[in-house]
Design a protein around this motif. Structure first.
Motif, PDB file in Angstrom:
ATOM      1  N   LEU A   1     -32.740  79.819 -21.928  1.00  0.00           N
ATOM      2  CA  LEU A   1     -33.073  80.464 -23.195  1.00  0.00           C
ATOM      3  C   LEU A   1     -33.745  79.505 -24.180  1.00  0.00           C
ATOM      4  O   LEU A   1     -34.699  79.880 -24.868  1.00  0.00           O
ATOM      5  CB  LEU A   1     -31.807  81.069 -23.823  1.00  0.00           C
ATOM      6  N   TRP A   2     -33.272  78.259 -24.248  1.00  0.00           N
ATOM      7  CA  TRP A   2     -33.914  77.297 -25.151  1.00  0.00           C
ATOM      8  C   TRP A   2     -35.341  76.985 -24.702  1.00  0.00           C
ATOM      9  O   TRP A   2     -36.223  76.748 -25.531  1.00  0.00           O
ATOM     10  CB  TRP A   2     -33.086  76.015 -25.254  1.00  0.00           C
ATOM     11  N   SER A   3     -35.572  76.978 -23.399  1.00  0.00           N
ATOM     12  CA  SER A   3     -36.926  76.781 -22.890  1.00  0.00           C
ATOM     13  C   SER A   3     -37.849  77.897 -23.375  1.00  0.00           C
ATOM     14  O   SER A   3     -38.965  77.649 -23.847  1.00  0.00           O
ATOM     15  CB  SER A   3     -36.908  76.732 -21.361  1.00  0.00           C
ATOM     16  N   HIS A   4     -37.365  79.129 -23.292  1.00  0.00           N
ATOM     17  CA  HIS A   4     -38.166  80.274 -23.751  1.00  0.00           C
ATOM     18  C   HIS A   4     -38.313  80.282 -25.276  1.00  0.00           C
ATOM     19  O   HIS A   4     -39.372  80.624 -25.808  1.00  0.00           O
ATOM     20  CB  HIS A   4     -37.523  81.584 -23.284  1.00  0.00           C
ATOM     21  N   TYR A   5     -37.255  79.857 -25.972  1.00  0.00           N
ATOM     22  CA  TYR A   5     -37.294  79.833 -27.435  1.00  0.00           C
ATOM     23  C   TYR A   5     -38.319  78.815 -27.938  1.00  0.00           C
ATOM     24  O   TYR A   5     -39.076  79.080 -28.875  1.00  0.00           O
ATOM     25  CB  TYR A   5     -35.908  79.501 -27.989  1.00  0.00           C
ATOM     26  N   SER A   6     -38.366  77.652 -27.290  1.00  0.00           N
ATOM     27  CA  SER A   6     -39.313  76.619 -27.720  1.00  0.00           C
ATOM     28  C   SER A   6     -40.759  77.062 -27.548  1.00  0.00           C
ATOM     29  O   SER A   6     -41.649  76.639 -28.296  1.00  0.00           O
ATOM     30  CB  SER A   6     -39.070  75.312 -26.945  1.00  0.00           C
ATOM     31  N   LYS A   7     -40.985  77.952 -26.585  1.00  0.00           N
ATOM     32  CA  LYS A   7     -42.336  78.467 -26.355  1.00  0.00           C
ATOM     33  C   LYS A   7     -42.653  79.666 -27.240  1.00  0.00           C
ATOM     34  O   LYS A   7     -43.784  80.179 -27.218  1.00  0.00           O
ATOM     35  CB  LYS A   7     -42.495  78.882 -24.890  1.00  0.00           C
ATOM     36  N   GLY A   8     -41.655  80.146 -27.985  1.00  0.00           N
ATOM     37  CA  GLY A   8     -41.869  81.300 -28.844  1.00  0.00           C
ATOM     38  C   GLY A   8     -41.775  82.627 -28.116  1.00  0.00           C
ATOM     39  O   GLY A   8     -42.177  83.665 -28.643  1.00  0.00           O
ATOM     40  N   ASP A   9     -41.220  82.606 -26.886  1.00  0.00           N
ATOM     41  CA  ASP A   9     -41.123  83.836 -26.087  1.00  0.00           C
ATOM     42  C   ASP A   9     -40.005  84.759 -26.571  1.00  0.00           C
ATOM     43  O   ASP A   9     -40.055  85.967 -26.347  1.00  0.00           O
ATOM     44  CB  ASP A   9     -40.853  83.499 -24.613  1.00  0.00           C
ATOM     45  N   ILE A  10     -38.966  84.174 -27.165  1.00  0.00           N
ATOM     46  CA  ILE A  10     -37.824  84.958 -27.630  1.00  0.00           C
ATOM     47  C   ILE A  10     -37.463  84.542 -29.046  1.00  0.00           C
ATOM     48  O   ILE A  10     -37.845  83.463 -29.517  1.00  0.00           O
ATOM     49  CB  ILE A  10     -36.586  84.784 -26.710  1.00  0.00           C
ATOM     50  N   THR A  11     -36.697  85.393 -29.724  1.00  0.00           N
ATOM     51  CA  THR A  11     -36.292  85.098 -31.091  1.00  0.00           C
ATOM     52  C   THR A  11     -34.974  84.337 -31.119  1.00  0.00           C
ATOM     53  O   THR A  11     -34.217  84.324 -30.136  1.00  0.00           O
ATOM     54  CB  THR A  11     -36.101  86.393 -31.906  1.00  0.00           C
ATOM     55  N   ARG A  12     -34.697  83.755 -32.258  1.00  0.00           N
ATOM     56  CA  ARG A  12     -33.419  83.074 -32.478  1.00  0.00           C
ATOM     57  C   ARG A  12     -32.258  84.045 -32.278  1.00  0.00           C
ATOM     58  O   ARG A  12     -31.256  83.715 -31.650  1.00  0.00           O
ATOM     59  CB  ARG A  12     -33.430  82.500 -33.888  1.00  0.00           C
TER      60      ARG A  12
ATOM     61  N   GLU B   1     -37.501  76.085 -37.962  1.00  0.00           N
ATOM     62  CA  GLU B   1     -37.337  77.296 -38.775  1.00  0.00           C
ATOM     63  C   GLU B   1     -38.098  77.195 -40.092  1.00  0.00           C
ATOM     64  O   GLU B   1     -38.583  78.188 -40.621  1.00  0.00           O
ATOM     65  CB  GLU B   1     -35.858  77.578 -39.033  1.00  0.00           C
ATOM     66  N   ASP B   2     -38.200  75.985 -40.623  1.00  0.00           N
ATOM     67  CA  ASP B   2     -38.988  75.771 -41.844  1.00  0.00           C
ATOM     68  C   ASP B   2     -40.481  75.752 -41.527  1.00  0.00           C
ATOM     69  O   ASP B   2     -41.301  76.218 -42.324  1.00  0.00           O
ATOM     70  CB  ASP B   2     -38.587  74.459 -42.522  1.00  0.00           C
ATOM     71  N   ALA B   3     -40.813  75.210 -40.359  1.00  0.00           N
ATOM     72  CA  ALA B   3     -42.234  75.134 -39.960  1.00  0.00           C
ATOM     73  C   ALA B   3     -42.785  76.501 -39.577  1.00  0.00           C
ATOM     74  O   ALA B   3     -43.998  76.728 -39.630  1.00  0.00           O
ATOM     75  CB  ALA B   3     -42.389  74.168 -38.786  1.00  0.00           C
ATOM     76  N   GLY B   4     -41.885  77.403 -39.157  1.00  0.00           N
ATOM     77  CA  GLY B   4     -42.320  78.731 -38.709  1.00  0.00           C
ATOM     78  C   GLY B   4     -42.812  78.742 -37.281  1.00  0.00           C
ATOM     79  O   GLY B   4     -43.314  79.754 -36.789  1.00  0.00           O
ATOM     80  N   VAL B   5     -42.640  77.623 -36.594  1.00  0.00           N
ATOM     81  CA  VAL B   5     -43.064  77.505 -35.196  1.00  0.00           C
ATOM     82  C   VAL B   5     -42.284  76.346 -34.571  1.00  0.00           C
ATOM     83  O   VAL B   5     -41.862  75.420 -35.272  1.00  0.00           O
ATOM     84  CB  VAL B   5     -44.597  77.272 -35.114  1.00  0.00           C
ATOM     85  N   ASN B   6     -42.064  76.408 -33.264  1.00  0.00           N
ATOM     86  CA  ASN B   6     -41.243  75.405 -32.578  1.00  0.00           C
ATOM     87  C   ASN B   6     -42.084  74.288 -31.964  1.00  0.00           C
ATOM     88  O   ASN B   6     -43.252  74.482 -31.615  1.00  0.00           O
ATOM     89  CB  ASN B   6     -40.450  76.069 -31.441  1.00  0.00           C
ATOM     90  N   LYS B   7     -41.450  73.102 -31.807  1.00  0.00           N
ATOM     91  CA  LYS B   7     -41.998  72.142 -30.850  1.00  0.00           C
ATOM     92  C   LYS B   7     -42.003  72.846 -29.500  1.00  0.00           C
ATOM     93  O   LYS B   7     -41.032  73.542 -29.192  1.00  0.00           O
ATOM     94  CB  LYS B   7     -41.104  70.884 -30.753  1.00  0.00           C
ATOM     95  N   PRO B   8     -43.023  72.729 -28.675  1.00  0.00           N
ATOM     96  CA  PRO B   8     -44.104  71.744 -28.669  1.00  0.00           C
ATOM     97  C   PRO B   8     -45.411  72.216 -29.316  1.00  0.00           C
ATOM     98  O   PRO B   8     -46.451  71.595 -29.092  1.00  0.00           O
ATOM     99  CB  PRO B   8     -44.335  71.525 -27.167  1.00  0.00           C
ATOM    100  N   SER B   9     -45.398  73.287 -30.074  1.00  0.00           N
ATOM    101  CA  SER B   9     -46.638  73.791 -30.661  1.00  0.00           C
ATOM    102  C   SER B   9     -47.325  72.731 -31.518  1.00  0.00           C
ATOM    103  O   SER B   9     -46.671  72.064 -32.334  1.00  0.00           O
ATOM    104  CB  SER B   9     -46.343  75.015 -31.529  1.00  0.00           C
ATOM    105  N   PRO B  10     -48.639  72.580 -31.369  1.00  0.00           N
ATOM    106  CA  PRO B  10     -49.383  71.660 -32.242  1.00  0.00           C
ATOM    107  C   PRO B  10     -49.208  72.013 -33.723  1.00  0.00           C
ATOM    108  O   PRO B  10     -49.278  71.131 -34.583  1.00  0.00           O
ATOM    109  CB  PRO B  10     -50.837  71.843 -31.801  1.00  0.00           C
ATOM    110  N   LEU B  11     -48.966  73.289 -34.003  1.00  0.00           N
ATOM    111  CA  LEU B  11     -48.775  73.719 -35.391  1.00  0.00           C
ATOM    112  C   LEU B  11     -47.497  73.128 -35.980  1.00  0.00           C
ATOM    113  O   LEU B  11     -47.435  72.843 -37.181  1.00  0.00           O
ATOM    114  CB  LEU B  11     -48.729  75.250 -35.471  1.00  0.00           C
ATOM    115  N   TYR B  12     -46.492  72.927 -35.126  1.00  0.00           N
ATOM    116  CA  TYR B  12     -45.268  72.269 -35.603  1.00  0.00           C
ATOM    117  C   TYR B  12     -45.587  70.836 -36.031  1.00  0.00           C
ATOM    118  O   TYR B  12     -45.155  70.379 -37.099  1.00  0.00           O
ATOM    119  CB  TYR B  12     -44.181  72.247 -34.521  1.00  0.00           C
ATOM    120  N   PHE B  13     -46.337  70.131 -35.204  1.00  0.00           N
ATOM    121  CA  PHE B  13     -46.646  68.732 -35.514  1.00  0.00           C
ATOM    122  C   PHE B  13     -47.598  68.619 -36.707  1.00  0.00           C
ATOM    123  O   PHE B  13     -47.495  67.674 -37.493  1.00  0.00           O
ATOM    124  CB  PHE B  13     -47.174  68.030 -34.267  1.00  0.00           C
TER     125      PHE B  13
END
Length: 235
Positions: A55-66, A157-169
Motif C-alpha cells: 500500500l505504501w508503494s502505491h501511495y507514494s506513486k499517487g495510485d491510492i489515497t491516504r 501532505e503539505d506539498a500536495g504530492v509524494n516522493k518520488p514525484s519531481p514536484l515534491y522535490f
C-alpha cells in the motif's frame, strides 16, 4: 562536494519505523484481543507487513489515497482471521490505536543522534523530507528527540504530492531555500528517496539498510553507505 543543504528521510533512515511498528503491532493485537481470531499472532503480523509494503508503494506513486491506505492496511490482515466481522469502523479504530502506539515510541536507527549532532556541528542546513502523515510525524519527532535538528519539516501532505514525484522535490527546494547543486538527499528507499532525488537533479546518498545490490541500480546513487555513521566520512 560543497553541499550546504541536506534533505533527510525520516522513517527507517533516522527513526526506526519498522522496529517501533513491530512493538506497536503486538500491543495493538493485545489491545483488541485478536487472539480470539488468530491462533498464531504471526499470521496477523505477516499479513499486515505484506499489505503495508504494497500500500505504501502505491501511495507514494499517487495510485491510492491516504484514507484508503489507512483502512486497507488493517482490512487485509484482519480479514485473514477466523469469524471476525471486518468493518471500516473496526479498521479505523485499530489504525488509531496502532498509530498512537507507534508515534510515542522513541526508537531510532543506530547512530542517528550521533550523526545528526555531527552534521549540525558541521553547519549543514537539514530538512526532514517524508511521505508520512502530518499528525503522526510530529509526534514521532518529539518522541525520539530529533525535531530540533531540522531547519524545515517537509511533508508530502503539505506539498500536495509524494516522493518520488519531481514536484515534491521542487516544493522542498522552494520551502527550504536550498539549491539543487548544493543539496544532497539521504534516505533508505531506493524509489522514493534516491531515484526521486536523482530524477529531480539532486545528488542522493543511499543508506543501504535493506541490502540492495547497489551495483545493479539504475540510476546509481551518488553515494552508498551501509550504516549511518559512515556518512560522517563523506560529509
Amino acid at each position: 562536494m560543497g553541499y550546504k543543504d541536506l534533505f533527510i528521510d525520516f522513517d527507517d533512515t533516522l527513526y526506526d519505523t519498522r522496529g517501533n511498528a513491530v512493538i506497536a503491532l503486538k500491543e495493538t493485537f493485545e489491545a483488541f484481543h485478536l487472539e480470539h481470531y488468530f491462533s498464531d499472532p504471526q499470521v496477523f503480523y505477516d499479513a499486515y507487513w505484506l499489505a503495508n509494503v504494497d500500500l505504501w508503494s502505491h501511495y507514494s506513486k499517487g495510485d491510492i489515497t491516504r484514507d484508503y491506505l489507512i483502512v486497507e492496511r488493517f482490512r487485509r490482515p484482519l480479514s485473514v482471521g477466523n469469524d471476525i466481522e471486518v468493518t471500516e469502523q473496526l479498521c479505523l479504530e485499530v489504525s488509531d490505536v496502532f498509530l498512537n502506539y507507534c508515534s510515542n515510541k522513541p526508537g531510532v536507527v543506530k547512530g542517528a543522534h550521533e550523526l545528526m549532532d555531527y552534521l549540525k556541528r558541521k553547519g549543514y542546513r537539514m530538512h526532514m523530507t517524508s511521505n508520512g502523515f502530518h499528525e503522526v510525524q510530529y509526534k514521532k519527532l518529539e518522541a525520539c528527540g530529533l525535531k530540533d535538528y531540522f531547519d524545515t519539516i517537509i511533508l508530502s501532505e503539505d506539498a500536495g504530492v509524494n516522493k518520488p514525484s519531481p514536484l515534491y522535490f521542487d516544493y522542498a527546494l522552494k520551502v527550504s531555500g536550498a539549491e539543487k547543486a548544493s543539496t544532497l538527499m539521504i534516505g533508505d528507499n531506493l524509489q522514493t528517496d534516491i531515484h526521486g532525488a536523482l530524477n529531480a537533479g539532486i545528488d542522493a546518498l543511499l543508506f543501504n539498510r535493506w541490502g540492495v545490490n547497489a551495483d545493479e541500480v539504475n540510476p546509481r546513487p551518488t553515494f552508498v553507505v551501509d550504516c549511518l555513521l559512515k556518512i560522517k566520512e563523506l560529509l
